[in-house]
Design an enzyme around this catalytic site. Structure first.
Site, PDB file in Angstrom:
ATOM      1  N   GLU A 228       0.869  -1.175   0.000  1.00  0.00           N
ATOM      2  CA  GLU A 228       0.000   0.000   0.000  1.00  0.00           C
ATOM      3  C   GLU A 228       0.903   1.221   0.000  1.00  0.00           C
ATOM      4  OE1 GLU A 228      -2.918  -0.247  -0.683  1.00  0.00           O
ATOM      5  OE2 GLU A 228      -3.430  -2.309  -0.184  1.00  0.00           O
ATOM      6  N   CYS A 262      -1.862   9.193   2.795  1.00  0.00           N
ATOM      7  CA  CYS A 262      -1.430   8.583   1.528  1.00  0.00           C
ATOM      8  C   CYS A 262      -2.384   8.882   0.387  1.00  0.00           C
ATOM      9  CB  CYS A 262      -1.262   7.074   1.697  1.00  0.00           C
ATOM     10  SG  CYS A 262      -2.766   6.200   2.190  1.00  0.00           S
TER      11      CYS A 262
END
Length: 483
Positions: A228, A262
């Site tokens: 991720e 993110c």
């Protein structure tokens, strides 16, 4: 586990991180072999324990992460860490029984009578590497998936959140033995030692550059990985998008945790001629949400001085190369002390500047104008595939055009960030923004081995295909099945 044991584990990690991690992994693998398929009741009990402990430790966790950031908004910790973590636990508890059921599959005519089923088996021991920006959610979210699938887990926490790590270690030790869930602390050498272990699955959340090293280390053990990562997530504002509405939603997504997210909007693509309208509207919207910065507990600080200096150096570089910086500081406060950073909208940034090449991960937002939607899409598609893409507009034809002609880990239309909180949808990147996915059912699948099981009784129709092959029955089989 008693505090002195936790303390001794921490000292062991410092003395010989590789040996300590290897011993813990061996302990978990041994425990897994003794109970390779935890029952539904066992898994539900573990999930309920985690939820209860999370609620009991809520205040210490909030205070610890506030100390690590110097200022971390209490509400942001509740909204972005506690709520999605608890929602993921509740969702797993509600659906786990259905997820665990073997999946029936069709049997080919030639192989009847028989049955085909796919059984979902725990992979074993899962390694989880956690970043510093949302350490509660990004540690416990993957853990929920791992426990739901029946696994054990080892969690490597960031060295930048030492206070939070201590509380989370205490929380997990209060409900799980070390051979079930263990936390590892330490800096770069410990992280390297962690990635080199022969886990049954490794999930890493962090930067693309570090992700490459993690994948290379895992490859030596043929360890499956879920990465991720991040990248530069674009937001496209269409010609028909209401500017106030777009700015409000962008401001929420960019200001949460001061942009240290993110999936935060990294840069904005907007129609040529709308630049000043956007800048003025965004300033007004931010001022309404955050009337002040310096002593405002709603506005989080940058995690540490190194990150703070990095962001400022990127701004200095952009300015030297001709960019125009629009700082948003509603009360013109002196922010030179501490790590609070005012948002900055950047106009005319050099395409080769660090700001335009690397993920920003802070409250800085470049704006880029476009003539038509295809020019905007070309800009996005000429670069690495992002973790998130945001589109603002209500023209259905244009929206579908954007969806069909772009690639991203996930898309959010007319909002930011919140697609990440949808438990019934997978979350994951593509290309430079990651590989694999989790959350909800996809998390259960990621941490499970889908094992195909074909079962036959006494009668075996397939024997008609046995040698010798030159027989009338073979000609009939070929005629019927090869056409």
């Amino acid at each position: 586990m008693q505090p002195r044991i936790v303390e001794s584990c921490s000292k062991l990690t410092e003395l010989n991180p590789s040996l300590h991690i290897s011993n813990l992994l061996a302990s978990q693998k041994t425990a897994y072999r003794k109970n390779p398929l935890p029952t539904y009741q066992e898994r539900i009990h573990q999930l309920k324990q985690l939820k209860q402990a999370l609620l009991e430790f809520k205040e210490p966790l909030i205070e610890a992460i506030n100390q690590d950031f110097s200022v971390r908004s209490r509400d942001e910790t509740l909204l972005a860490e506690f709520m999605p973590t608890i929602e993921s636990i509740n969702y797993a508890i509600k659906h786990l029984k259905q997820w665990m059921k073997p999946s029936k599959r069709k049997v080919g005519l030639l192989f009847m009578p028989a049955s085909n089923k796919v059984h979902f088996q725990p992979v074993g021991v899962v390694g989880i590497i956690v970043p510093w920006n949302y350490p509660i959610f990004l540690a416990l979210g993957p853990l929920v998936g791992a426990l739901s699938a029946g696994n054990r887990a080892m969690i490597k926490m960031s060295e930048f959140t030492p206070n939070l790590n201590k509380v989370l270690t205490k929380l997990l030790a209060s409900i799980y033995k070390l051979d079930k869930v263990a936390i590892i602390e330490g800096d770069a050498p410990t992280a390297i030692a962690f990635t080199e272990q022969a886990f049954d699955h490794l999930l890493f959340t962090g930067s693309t550059s570090v992700g490459r090293h993690v994948m290379a280390a895992a490859a030596k053990n043929l360890t499956p990985v879920t990465l991720e990562l991040g990248g530069k997530s674009p937001a496209i504002i269409s010609q028909d998008a209401p500017m106030v509405e777009a700015c409000e939603r962008l401001c929420f997504g960019k200001s949460l945790n001061s942009g240290q997210t993110c999936v935060a909007p990294d840069y904005i693509l907007l129609p040529k001629g709308c630049e000043q309208e956007f800048i003025q509207t965004y300033q007004q919207v931010f001022t309404k949400m955050y009337p002040s910065i310096k002593d405002n507990d709603d506005y989080s600080a940058i995690i540490n001085e190194a990150q703070h200096q990095r962001l400022n150096s990127w701004l200095d570089e952009a300015k030297e190369q001709g960019a125009i910086l629009h700082e948003i500081n509603p009360k013109n406060e002196d922010l030179s002390s501490g790590r609070k950073m005012a948002p900055v909208i950047v106009e005319d940034a050099n395409a080769e500047s660090t700001l335009m090449q690397d993920e920003i991960f802070g409250p800085i937002m470049p704006i880029i104008s476009y003539q038509n939607i295809d020019e905007a899409l070309d800009y996005v598609n000429d670069r690495a595939r992002p973790l998130a893409l945001y589109y603002f507009g209500y023209n259905k034809q244009e929206r579908e055009h954007v969806l069909q002609h772009s690639h991203a880990g996930g898309v959010c239309v007319n909002d930011t960030l919140v697609h990440l909180a949808q438990e019934d949808m997978p979350f994951g990147g593509i290309g430079d923004s990651g590989m694999g996915q989790y959350h909800g059912y996809e998390g259960f699948l990621t941490f499970s081995k889908a094992k195909a099981v074909h079962t036959k009784g006494h009668f075996n129709s397939a024997k008609f295909a046995y040698a010798p092959y030159k027989s009338p029955i073979h000609k009939l089989i070929y005629k019927f099945f090869i056409r």
